[in-house]
Design a protein around this motif. Structure first.
Motif, short mmCIF file in Angstrom:
data_model
loop_
_atom_site.label_atom_id
_atom_site.label_comp_id
_atom_site.label_asym_id
_atom_site.label_seq_id
_atom_site.Cartn_x
_atom_site.Cartn_y
_atom_site.Cartn_z
N ASP A 13 36.41 37.54 43.18
CA ASP A 13 36.85 36.15 43.01
C ASP A 13 38.16 35.86 43.74
OD1 ASP A 13 34.71 35.40 41.47
OD2 ASP A 13 35.70 35.86 39.56
N ARG A 14 38.71 36.85 44.42
CA ARG A 14 40.00 36.65 45.08
C ARG A 14 39.93 35.50 46.07
NH1 ARG A 14 42.54 42.04 47.09
NH2 ARG A 14 42.51 42.35 44.82
N GLY A 15 40.85 34.56 45.92
CA GLY A 15 40.89 33.39 46.79
C GLY A 15 40.03 32.24 46.31
N ASN A 16 39.28 32.43 45.26
CA ASN A 16 38.42 31.37 44.71
C ASN A 16 38.91 31.05 43.29
OD1 ASN A 16 36.41 29.71 43.73
ND2 ASN A 16 34.72 30.93 44.58
N GLN A 17 39.56 29.90 43.15
CA GLN A 17 40.17 29.56 41.87
C GLN A 17 39.15 29.26 40.78
OE1 GLN A 17 43.17 26.55 42.21
NE2 GLN A 17 44.41 27.72 43.66
N THR A 18 37.91 29.00 41.14
CA THR A 18 36.89 28.75 40.11
C THR A 18 36.41 30.06 39.45
OG1 THR A 18 35.08 28.87 41.72
CG2 THR A 18 36.08 26.70 41.33
N ARG A 19 36.67 31.20 40.08
CA ARG A 19 36.39 32.53 39.54
C ARG A 19 34.96 32.65 39.00
NH1 ARG A 19 40.92 34.05 35.42
NH2 ARG A 19 40.04 36.14 35.81
N PRO A 20 33.98 32.41 39.85
CA PRO A 20 32.59 32.40 39.37
C PRO A 20 32.11 33.75 38.85
CG PRO A 20 32.67 32.35 41.77
CD PRO A 20 34.07 32.13 41.30
N THR A 21 32.48 34.85 39.52
CA THR A 21 32.01 36.17 39.09
C THR A 21 32.62 36.56 37.74
OG1 THR A 21 31.89 36.82 41.42
CG2 THR A 21 31.73 38.56 39.77
N SER A 22 33.94 36.38 37.62
CA SER A 22 34.62 36.71 36.35
C SER A 22 34.07 35.86 35.21
CB SER A 22 36.12 36.48 36.49
OG SER A 22 36.68 37.32 37.49
N THR A 23 33.80 34.57 35.51
CA THR A 23 33.25 33.69 34.48
C THR A 23 31.86 34.13 34.05
OG1 THR A 23 34.52 31.83 35.37
CG2 THR A 23 32.66 31.30 33.93
N TRP A 24 31.04 34.53 35.02
CA TRP A 24 29.69 35.00 34.69
C TRP A 24 29.75 36.26 33.82
CZ3 TRP A 24 26.77 39.38 35.25
CH2 TRP A 24 25.39 39.24 35.04
N VAL A 25 30.61 37.21 34.21
CA VAL A 25 30.75 38.46 33.45
C VAL A 25 31.23 38.16 32.03
CG1 VAL A 25 32.08 40.60 33.25
CG2 VAL A 25 31.13 39.92 35.45
N ARG A 26 32.21 37.24 31.93
CA ARG A 26 32.77 36.92 30.62
C ARG A 26 31.73 36.24 29.72
NH1 ARG A 26 37.86 35.60 28.50
NH2 ARG A 26 37.59 35.30 26.26
N LYS A 27 30.97 35.27 30.28
CA LYS A 27 30.03 34.51 29.46
C LYS A 27 28.74 35.27 29.18
CE LYS A 27 31.57 29.81 30.58
NZ LYS A 27 31.17 28.49 31.15
N ARG A 28 28.23 35.97 30.17
CA ARG A 28 26.93 36.63 30.01
C ARG A 28 27.05 38.02 29.38
NH1 ARG A 28 22.72 34.23 32.87
NH2 ARG A 28 23.16 31.99 32.99
N LEU A 29 28.04 38.76 29.82
CA LEU A 29 28.17 40.13 29.32
C LEU A 29 29.13 40.25 28.14
CD1 LEU A 29 28.26 42.10 32.71
CD2 LEU A 29 26.29 41.52 31.27
N ASN A 30 30.15 39.40 28.13
CA ASN A 30 31.13 39.35 27.04
C ASN A 30 31.67 40.74 26.74
OD1 ASN A 30 32.23 38.82 24.21
ND2 ASN A 30 31.57 36.78 24.83
N PHE A 31 31.61 41.18 25.48
CA PHE A 31 32.21 42.45 25.09
C PHE A 31 31.25 43.63 25.22
CE2 PHE A 31 30.26 40.68 21.28
CZ PHE A 31 29.56 41.76 20.78
N TRP A 32 29.98 43.38 25.57
CA TRP A 32 28.97 44.44 25.53
C TRP A 32 29.29 45.62 26.44
CZ3 TRP A 32 26.04 44.73 21.50
CH2 TRP A 32 25.71 43.57 20.81
N PRO A 33 29.77 45.43 27.67
CA PRO A 33 30.11 46.61 28.48
C PRO A 33 31.17 47.48 27.82
CG PRO A 33 30.02 44.64 29.85
CD PRO A 33 29.97 44.18 28.42
N TYR A 34 32.12 46.83 27.14
CA TYR A 34 33.20 47.58 26.50
C TYR A 34 32.71 48.28 25.24
CZ TYR A 34 35.90 44.88 29.79
OH TYR A 34 36.37 44.34 30.94
N LEU A 35 31.76 47.69 24.54
CA LEU A 35 31.19 48.34 23.37
C LEU A 35 30.41 49.59 23.80
CD1 LEU A 35 30.68 48.39 20.33
CD2 LEU A 35 28.69 46.92 20.71
#
Length: 415
Positions: A212-234
């Motif tokens: 997402d570097r250089g893209n203020q909308t941060r699409p990848t980080s947003t997708w990871v946060r909304k779709r995956l949420n805490f599951w990878p960390y669990l």
């Protein structure tokens, strides 16, 4: 003050309730109580106590070794933010004297505990020596609330006490990991914990931000946060916990390597700050999601660990109490004075050197972590029960703190 009482109600009152039920149960029907504690959930299980080449999952193991990992993860979260964030409470000169006082608050109890045990004879010393870390603990919630009662909400000593308690928690986690393994050490299994931490950080934290570097909308980080949420960390936490269990380190600490990998806020407002609940970073959201489960876990922790028959009060009881009620205030005062005066690191404006004695008395409330250390320092039996009773009796430090505060003429500051 609402935030403090809310925290106390959420986390500590259920713990006390569980402990009280355990005390009554163990002293009225000890046989059924111990049968409940040692109840076998799954024999020949993949996790649990290792005995004769196979593992057994008991109710006690489920709570103390597996579920308490979430409690220690919350403690680690507060320590991590205090150390890593630019405005963290354990950074800079402001933390120097509290850190020195914390060192004294650990060495003092250890010295008193082991010194008195040695005076009591070699047999007593041999029986209780492994419990040296029990009186080093400070219960953050209860110490904080008693500190506010003694000093008033606005007194700088309250902030000093909180810094000391957080640093004490950090040191306690290290002591548990290093000195109280749960079995024969197999350090190669820690590579699983390290690998889980590195993998989840790279894939779920670092890589999305890089894409997402250089893209203020941060699409990848947003997708990871909304779709995956805490599951990878669990998933990573599960692998890390299993690595700790197999390594011989206490598995209740198994989530600690994962906590630093979770995206966190740029600043922290403090464990009792009202604003903390409005932070939307994933680390704080996970902490908030764990709040109610940890309430229940602490109830069962008290229920399964505080059931001590009063007839088992013995040498370890008084040694733990002496370490807390004598060693804590003495160590905190001496090391705090050394840091503030000869080393010229100073103390907060509005606080007197003699207030360090009162802070030491407040910090002598060990309870939760002292109870946990007692359960891992000794095998089940009279010595462990006696040590646990000392941890429970440490509530007497609250009364001592109020009395010493009046004796030393502490002036309450409400604003």
């Amino acid at each position: 003050m609402y935030r403090v009482w809310n925290f106390l109600t959420n986390y500590s009152l259920l713990l006390i309730l569980g402990a009280l039920i355990a005390l009554i149960w163990a002293n009225t029907d000890p046989s059924s109580y111990h049968h409940f504690v040692d109840f076998v959930i799954w024999d020949n299980a993949p996790v649990g106590h290792l005995h004769d080449g196979h593992r057994t999952l008991t109710l006690h193991y489920l709570v103390n070794d597996l579920l308490m990992a979430f409690f220690f993860a919350i403690a680690a979260k507060e320590v991590w933010e205090a150390v890593i964030l630019s405005n963290g409470s354990l950074r800079g000169k402001k933390a120097a004297t509290p850190l020195f006082a914390t060192l004294g608050g650990m060495l003092g109890p250890i010295t008193v505990y082991l010194g008195l045990a040695l005076i009591m004879g070699s047999d007593t010393y041999s029986a209780v020596a492994n419990g040296w870390a029990i009186p080093t603990a400070t219960d953050i919630a209860f110490s904080y609330i008693v500190g506010r009662i003694v000093f008033g909400a606005g007194h700088p000593a309250v902030r000093f006490l909180l810094l000391l308690a957080i640093a004490d928690d950090a040191a306690g986690l290290i002591i548990l990991a290093v000195f109280y393994p749960s079995g024969d050490l197999a350090p190669q299994w820690l590579l699983l914990s390290l690998g889980a931490a590195i993998t989840v950080y790279m894939l779920a934290n670092w890589l999305p931000r890089k894409l997402d570097r250089g893209n203020q909308t941060r699409p990848t980080s947003t997708w990871v946060r909304k779709r995956l949420n805490f599951w990878p960390y669990l998933l990573a936490a599960s692998a890390s916990w299993y690595g700790f269990m197999q390594s011989g380190l206490h598995p209740a600490l198994g989530l600690l390597p994962i906590v630093p990998t979770i995206p966190h806020a740029d600043r922290a407002f403090g464990i009792f700050a009202e604003a903390e609940q409005y932070l939307t970073d994933l680390l704080n959201q996970i902490e908030h999601a764990l709040k109610h489960p940890v309430e229940v876990i602490l109830f069962f922790f008290g229920l399964l660990n505080a059931g001590v028959e009063f007839s088992f009060i013995g040498d370890a009881t008084w040694l733990v109490l002496a370490g807390l009620l004598i060693g804590k205030p003495l160590g905190i005062f001496v090391f705090g004075w050394l840091a503030a005066v000869p080393m010229r690191l100073g103390i907060p404006e509005g606080m007197r050197i003699i207030d360090l004695v009162v802070i030491g008395c407040v910090a002598a409330i060990g309870f939760t972590v002292s109870l946990f250390v007692a359960s891992v320092a000794f095998d089940a039996g009279p010595v462990q029960d006696a040590a646990k009773m000392g941890a429970l009796f440490s509530f007497a430090a609250a009364v001592v703190s109020i009395a010493v505060g009046k004796l030393l003429r502490v002036e309450k500051t409400t604003n």
